[in-house]
Structures are given as structure tokens and as C-alpha cells.
Write an enzyme that holds these catalytic residues in place. Sequence first.
Site, PDB file in Angstrom:
ATOM      1  N   LYS A   3      41.233  36.317  39.348  1.00 18.67           N
ATOM      2  CA  LYS A   3      42.348  35.491  39.850  1.00 18.67           C
ATOM      3  C   LYS A   3      42.016  35.237  41.627  1.00 18.67           C
ATOM      4  CE  LYS A   3      46.283  36.196  36.923  1.00 18.67           C
ATOM      5  NZ  LYS A   3      47.708  36.554  36.850  1.00 18.67           N
ATOM      6  N   TYR A  43      48.557  27.689  32.323  1.00 20.32           N
ATOM      7  CA  TYR A  43      49.850  28.430  32.216  1.00 20.32           C
ATOM      8  C   TYR A  43      50.988  27.592  31.617  1.00 20.32           C
ATOM      9  CZ  TYR A  43      48.009  32.258  34.840  1.00 20.32           C
ATOM     10  OH  TYR A  43      47.310  33.419  35.177  1.00 20.32           O
ATOM     11  N   ASN A 106      48.072  40.323  40.715  1.00 21.68           N
ATOM     12  CA  ASN A 106      47.600  41.321  39.355  1.00 21.68           C
ATOM     13  C   ASN A 106      46.239  41.088  39.139  1.00 21.68           C
ATOM     14  OD1 ASN A 106      48.090  38.944  38.056  1.00 21.68           O
ATOM     15  ND2 ASN A 106      49.459  40.269  36.496  1.00 21.68           N
ATOM     16  N   HIS A 109      43.332  37.712  35.059  1.00 21.04           N
ATOM     17  CA  HIS A 109      43.867  37.178  33.451  1.00 21.04           C
ATOM     18  C   HIS A 109      43.107  37.458  32.425  1.00 21.04           C
ATOM     19  CE1 HIS A 109      45.673  34.234  31.088  1.00 21.04           C
ATOM     20  NE2 HIS A 109      44.544  34.004  30.611  1.00 21.04           N
ATOM     21  N   GLU A 120      42.002  28.349  26.385  1.00 26.02           N
ATOM     22  CA  GLU A 120      41.678  28.446  27.496  1.00 26.02           C
ATOM     23  C   GLU A 120      40.236  28.205  28.200  1.00 26.02           C
ATOM     24  OE1 GLU A 120      43.253  32.401  28.637  1.00 26.02           O
ATOM     25  OE2 GLU A 120      45.507  31.709  27.792  1.00 26.02           O
TER      26      GLU A 120
END
Length: 145
Positions: A3, A43, A106, A109, A120
Site C-alpha cells: 500500500k 474495496y 497497515n 493488502h 483483484e
Amino acid sequence: MIKPDGVQRNLIGKIISRLEDKGLKLVAIKFLRLTKEQAAEHYREHAGKEFYERLISLITSAPVVAMVWEGKNAVFIVRKLMGATDPAQADAGSIRGLYGMSMGRNIIHGADSVDSARREISIYFRPEELVSYEKTLETWIYEEK
Ligand code: IDP
């Protein structure tokens, strides 16, 4: 996917090394900045949630590294290497456990099922961008073919 926070924190090399060192095989990689449309598709299950706008805003704010990794039980194994969604709860040796401090930053992904992985992958890669190849190391990583 590494990310934007992972890229900004200079963690690209470390994260790729962890997946490589585990024995997973890289079959596609792309450095890109997500469009709003790609982020919304990625998402879509979180649309409407309290953190959704912040998540879309973060993921489109700067470049990411999109990757496809192959291996036996790859989805499960990558999730283990990533650690829990909240870095404060993630196992200390996992990527999020080692490098993250908060849920909204975080680092990485990873798809949570084979179906999500397929969906995805199709957002970021054309089928011909996935490279099929043999690695001679494989007999030292798996007992059986
Ligand atoms: P995952 O990334 O471990 O699969 P998901 O539940 O699918 O976790 O959530 C997607 C992403 O949304 C998380 O990685 C995190 O960045 C963000 N997120 C999830 N829950 C929260 C929250 O409560 N606050 C802020 N961000 C969240």
C-alpha cells in the site's frame, strides 16, 4: 499489494524478500497509482463502512506495488506472512507486526480467498501479464510437484 504507506516507508524490498524467502513465486508486478475506480472496485465489499472514504483516500494517495504471487496455499500463506489487519494485534514476526502501528496504515493488502485473488488480479493485470515459468529451486521448496 504494498500500500502507499508501505511504499513511502521504503518497505518494498523487505516485503518482496519475505515473500520470496518463504518460497512463493512472483508471476506479475506493477508499480502504479490507483484510480478512484480501481480503488472502488478493489474495496467494494467495504463500501458504506465508517472507514471506507479514508481507505479509498489512502490507497489512491500515492503509488502502490501490485503483485501476483504463486504457490501451494498461497492465499493462506500470504495472509499469515501479512499478520492481522490491526498491526497492534498482528504476530510480532509478521509484516504488519514488524512494520505497522495502526489499522489505517497497515502496509500491505492480500486477497482473503482464491475468488477475491482472481477478481483483484483482473483489476490490475491483463491475463498475458502473468508470467508462467519454472524455478529450478522448486524441488527444494516442495516435496511433490
Ligand atoms: P485486510 O486488509 O486484513 O483483509 P479488511 O477487513 O479487508 O482487512 O479491511 C481492508 C482494509 O481496510 C484494512 O487493511 C485496513 O487498511 C482498513 N480498515 C479495516 N478496518 C478498519 C478500521 O476499523 N479503521 C481503519 N481502517 C480499517
